[in-house]
Design an enzyme around this catalytic site. Structure first.
Site, PDB file in Angstrom:
ATOM      1  N   ASP A  50      -1.883   8.364  -5.062  1.00  8.04           N
ATOM      2  CA  ASP A  50      -3.151   8.152  -4.364  1.00  8.04           C
ATOM      3  C   ASP A  50      -3.025   8.457  -2.880  1.00  8.04           C
ATOM      4  OD1 ASP A  50      -5.712   7.355  -3.693  1.00  8.04           O
ATOM      5  OD2 ASP A  50      -5.295   5.210  -3.844  1.00  8.04           O
TER       6      ASP A  50
ATOM      7  N   ASP B 195      -8.818  12.852  -1.220  1.00  8.56           N
ATOM      8  CA  ASP B 195      -8.313  11.672  -1.917  1.00  8.56           C
ATOM      9  C   ASP B 195      -7.929  12.007  -3.356  1.00  8.56           C
ATOM     10  OD1 ASP B 195      -7.785   9.183  -2.969  1.00  8.56           O
ATOM     11  OD2 ASP B 195      -9.844   8.460  -2.835  1.00  8.56           O
TER      12      ASP B 195
END
Length: 388
Positions: A42, A271
């Site tokens: 992430d 992201d």
């Protein structure tokens, strides 16, 4: 500006990106305290955490449910080999509503052959999580500004609008200790192609791709209510010039006019932990209107869906003069990860931001580029990687 990036930084250690969560995300293998775990990768958060043995699983209403409902993979021992940090707790809520709490401590953590000793990490003992029965936690690569440790042992009294126990996360420790050059790069590939791509630490991926990169600076922007994020780098936030949409009546530019070239004010987070692209509502609406047939807004789900055989429009993000087109496979998500059995439709990869959701370039975008997160230069670089 386009630049030919002919040489990587001095150190490049690579590891496979593994499709996870029904191909809606990507994971990596890490060695945590001498044991191997698969964790979600992430770039939109900063903490490394694993669920511990004996954790409590709850639903969205914080009611206890069987541990199997959280669907974690192998669980970590409930102790830290290098010691627990006294009077400190871990407390995080993600953008999709999942939340976890636990405690902080120190472990040796290795990724792609790089080991950071006594890295501050979290073990989770309370979780609302929708896992895949494979991944055991998550590893965040964003700036330390977004770490989620707090003073005290009671998460219920944490002021989550400002982190009061900031620490240096794994990737920034690896940089600070000179273990890697101050960058990492990501080459995502569609899981349907049999692979997930590659993460390269301190350099570029070893896969085949067009190595002509376009650079754009990172920005400090307060996208969430966090006092630390308002004045420091936090997310990997960029400012695109605009969007190219075949068949659109208008050009999508922000209201700010610059003498030589127009730029949007649509700041966006790059992201890897978000599946879709979230764009300003009027842009997302126009993209979905130009499908053949047009997409439908599903009120109960809060998303656009379409017939799984629909034809998406041609769509690109313009970054510093270069148009990065999104493959139709990523604009309309078919297969298990995109199919909605309640409607018989498929999820569209471009959705509206707002209501607390910032503009995000998630995996829908990242599967079409090689992304270089150049922390040392405070910029990002992108090379096209649409077809493979």
């Amino acid at each position: 500006m386009e630049i030919a990036l002919l040489a990587a930084a001095r150190s490049s250690h690579t590891t496979a990106l593994l499709p996870c969560e029904e191909d809606s995300g990507y994971a990596i293998d890490i060695n945590f305290g001498g044991k191997t775990f698969e964790v979600v990768f992430d770039t939109g958060s900063s903490d490394l955490w694993l669920a511990e043995q004996g954790f409590k699983c709850v639903n969205v209403n914080m009611t206890s449910v069987p541990a199997a409902n959280c669907a974690f993979g192998p669980l970590a021992p409930p102790t830290f080999q290098d010691g627990k940090i006294p009077n400190e707790n871990f407390n995080i809520t993600y953008g999709d509503g999942e939340f976890l709490t636990g405690f902080m401590g120190y472990e040796n953590v290795e990724v792609a052959g790089i080991t950071v000793d006594k890295q501050e990490v979290a073990l989770v003992n309370y979780a609302y999580w929708e896992g895949d029965n494979i991944t055991s936690g998550l590893m965040g690569f964003a700036y330390p500004t977004l770490t989620s440790a707090y003073k005290g042992t009671n998460p219920a009294v944490d002021n989550t609008n400002t982190t009061d126990a900031l620490y240096t996360n794994w990737v920034f420790n690896a940089i600070d200790q000179g273990l890697i050059s101050p960058m990492f790069s990501v080459a995502m590939e569609r899981g349907s192609n049999g692979g997930g791509g590659q993460l390269a630490l301190g350099g570029l991926p070893s896969i085949s791709y067009n190595k002509t990169f376009t650079s754009t600076p990172l920005h400090i922007v307060e996208l969430i209510p966090d006092a630390n994020a308002a004045k420091n780098y936090s997310f990997y936030t960029i400012l695109p010039e605009g969007y190219v949409l075949e068949g659109a009546v208008e050009s999508f530019w922000g209201p700010q006019e610059i003498e030589v070239e127009r730029k949007t004010d649509y700041y966006a987070i790059v992201d890897s932990g978000t599946t879709l692209m979230y764009l300003p509502p009027h842009i997302a609406e126009e993209v979905n209107a130009l499908f053949d047939p047009p997409s439908v807004w599903i009120e109960d789900e809060g998303v656009y869906e379409n017939d799984c055989n629909a034809t998406p429009p041609k769509f690109a993000v313009r970054i510093n003069g270069t148009d990065f087109y999104i493959n139709p496979q990523d604009i309309l998500i078919t297969g298990e990860e995109g199919y909605d059995p309640s409607t018989g439709g498929c999820l569209v990869g471009i959705q509206p931001s707002g209501d607390g959701i910032p503009n995000i370039y998630g995996d829908t975008f990242m599967k079409n580029v090689v992304a270089v997160f150049d922390i040392g230069a405070s910029e990002m670089r992108f090379a096209p990687h649409e077809y493979y």
